[in-house]
Motif scaffolding. Structure first.
Motif, short mmCIF file in Angstrom:
data_model
loop_
_atom_site.label_atom_id
_atom_site.label_comp_id
_atom_site.label_asym_id
_atom_site.label_seq_id
_atom_site.Cartn_x
_atom_site.Cartn_y
_atom_site.Cartn_z
N ASN A 112 -1.47 -5.09 -19.68
CA ASN A 112 -1.62 -5.49 -21.09
C ASN A 112 -0.51 -4.83 -21.90
O ASN A 112 -0.75 -3.90 -22.67
N ALA A 113 0.72 -5.33 -21.67
CA ALA A 113 1.88 -4.71 -22.32
C ALA A 113 2.52 -5.68 -23.30
O ALA A 113 2.40 -6.90 -23.16
N LYS A 114 3.18 -5.12 -24.31
CA LYS A 114 3.93 -5.95 -25.26
C LYS A 114 5.35 -5.40 -25.36
O LYS A 114 5.56 -4.18 -25.41
N LEU A 115 6.33 -6.31 -25.42
CA LEU A 115 7.71 -5.89 -25.65
C LEU A 115 7.93 -5.73 -27.15
O LEU A 115 7.53 -6.58 -27.94
N LEU A 116 8.57 -4.63 -27.52
CA LEU A 116 8.90 -4.40 -28.93
C LEU A 116 10.41 -4.60 -29.10
O LEU A 116 11.21 -3.80 -28.63
N TYR B 216 3.74 4.48 -25.14
CA TYR B 216 5.05 3.98 -25.54
C TYR B 216 6.07 4.21 -24.43
O TYR B 216 6.11 5.28 -23.83
N HIS B 217 6.86 3.20 -24.15
CA HIS B 217 7.92 3.30 -23.14
C HIS B 217 9.24 2.89 -23.78
O HIS B 217 9.28 1.94 -24.55
N ASP B 218 10.33 3.58 -23.44
CA ASP B 218 11.63 3.14 -23.95
C ASP B 218 12.65 3.06 -22.82
O ASP B 218 13.52 3.91 -22.68
N ASP C 58 0.16 -0.85 -23.54
CA ASP C 58 1.52 -0.31 -23.40
C ASP C 58 2.47 -1.08 -24.31
O ASP C 58 2.42 -2.31 -24.36
N VAL C 59 3.32 -0.35 -25.01
CA VAL C 59 4.36 -0.97 -25.80
C VAL C 59 5.70 -0.59 -25.17
O VAL C 59 5.99 0.60 -24.96
#
Lengths: 165, 294
Positions: free
Chosen positions: B26-30, B8-10, B49-50
């Motif tokens: 392989n990341a997704k934007l939340l 998780y990244h913020d 990664d989110v």
């Protein structure tokens, strides 16, 4: 290795600090970490509305948020609605008086949803109430009692306001 | 049913967010999470990664740019619903937003998220198509604009790259007194619509239609402008007969078929809903006349 973070969340006025896996949903955090099991988990993909909580005063589906996203935020769950251990909130009382619940599974979501809705719209029509709870599934009541309870609660809350003013 | 493991990244800035997008394979934007979170819970998506963009400041403003409204990508659907600016200047969006999910989901769901998810019957992409919006996307080292006509590439597939994110949507406004209407048919209020129709009419004195914009949602793989109807209306004087006849052209749209509805049913709905929307829009236009079309 799992990705973990320490978060601090205020729930019903009490601060909780926990280290959690970042993929943990807020619903599971509330139930399994904080052990407040009043928030119910039905569908876990945002359809049934049972897990609705108030995040900084606004409703949200707690299964559609990560617990880490609630870090530093204020949450109210169904346990936080009544003013104390012996009294019910007027909305809860209206549910009891109008047969607004049977099995009670959807009730936490119905109550939190209606708390916000009646704040936004203190004098709703029946149609508006039905629309407001359209995101909350109930398989027992047929909704009639819930709608009646919401309309009754709106009256009670308005009466309270006038009496308090 | 739980989200799969991810990191998780913020990030606190768009620059940091797009740097992460560039770096991670392989990341997704939340964003608001009202589509991504169910997909994570059901493990339809398995990102490594989110990247949560909720803590980036300044991405959620609604700005009056004179001839357009500019929405930050993280503008919540609720803020659109309660915006006086939107209600006054872009009434089509106000009418459409009330059909987006429920209060609980509108509190979280975002404009940019809805555009990126691009469900064929989602209301905000339809309104964006109707208003000829321009979507601004950013990646590491570059910003570009994508006209709405070029934004959908296919079913739930926007045309921006995997390392780009939607930062704002510019929605050009129609002149004061224009007619507008958004109507949709769904099984229950708040469900995804089977079909919707968004209509904008610029009507001159005497009821002559100067410009028309007709968009149907839920019929094709993405919202579609019905140019045959638009052309048939331009220069004509609005009437029950004209609208009834011209809306029939919607039956010629190449429609998709799924378990919920066959193609012919979507074509039928497109024609009926467009007819009703035309009547409503013309009634609301300052130079239009009151009419009811069933």
């Amino acid at each position: 290795m799992s990705d973990r973070r320490t978060i601090s969340v205020t729930i019903n006025g009490e601060a909780y600090e926990r280290e959690v896996e970042t993929r943990l949903t807020l619903a599971d955090f509330i139930r399994h970490e904080v052990l407040l099991t009043g928030t119910h988990v039905g569908c876990e993909h945002g359809v049934c509305g049972a897990c609705t909580i108030l995040l900084n005063g606004r409703t949200a589906r707690s299964c559609l948020m990560l617990a880490v996203q609630a870090n530093g935020q204020e949450i109210m769950t169904v346990e936080g609605i009544a003013p104390n251990d012996t009294e019910l909130h007027p909305l809860q009382q209206a549910f009891q008086d109008n047969h607004g619940l049977q099995c009670g599974f959807c009730t936490p979501g119905m109550l939190t949803t209606l708390i916000e809705f009646l704040g936004d719209n203190p004098d709703p029509t029946e149609r508006e109430v039905r629309e407001a709870i359209s995101g909350n599934l109930c398989r027992c009541t047929g909704y009639q009692g819930i709608v009646a309870a919401a309309l009754d609660a709106a009256k009670r809350l308005k009466g309270k306001e006038t009496a308090g003013a | 049913m739980k989200p799969p493991p991810f990191t998780y990244h913020d990030p606190r800035s768009v620059e940091d967010a797009v740097a992460l997008l560039a770096e991670k394979d392989n990341a997704k934007l939340l964003a608001g999470g009202q589509s991504l979170m169910p997909m994570l819970n059901m493990r339809f998506v398995l990102p490594d990664d989110v990247i949560d963009i909720n803590l980036i400041d300044g991405l959620a403003d609604i700005r009056d740019d004179g001839d357009a409204l500019v929405f930050g990508g993280m503008t919540r659907q609720r803020d659109i619903e309660y915006s006086d600016l939107v209600a006054q200047r872009c009434p089509l969006m106000k009418e459409a937003i009330l059909n987006v999910g429920h209060r609980q989901t509108r509190n979280r769901g975002t404009y940019g998220g809805s555009m990126s998810h691009l469900d064929p019957s989602a209301e905000l992409p339809s309104v964006s198509m109707a208003q000829d919006a321009v979507v601004t996307v950013q990646k590491k080292g570059g910003i570009r604009d994508i006209a709405m006509a070029d934004f959908p590439m296919g079913y739930m597939m926007p045309s921006f790259e995997l390392d780009e994110m939607v930062t704002s949507i510019r929605v050009p406004l129609w002149p004061e007194g224009h007619g507008y209407s958004f109507v949709e048919f769904a099984r229950r209020h708040g469900d995804f619509a089977i079909t919707s129709s968004a209509v904008l009419l610029d009507v001159e004195a005497g009821g002559r239609i100067k410009r028309a914009s007709i968009t149907v949602g839920g019929v094709g793989p993405s919202p579609l402008r019905v140019t045959a109807v638009e052309e048939g209306l331009t220069g004509e004087i609005g009437s029950v007969e004209l609208f009834t006849e011209i809306a029939e052209k919607c039956r010629e749209i190449d429609a998709m078929e799924d378990v919920y509805a066959p193609a012919w049913y979507r074509q039928h709905l497109a024609s009926v809903l467009t007819r009703r929307a035309l009547g409503k829009a013309f009634s609301r236009a300052a130079n239009g006349t009151e009419m009811t079309l069933r």
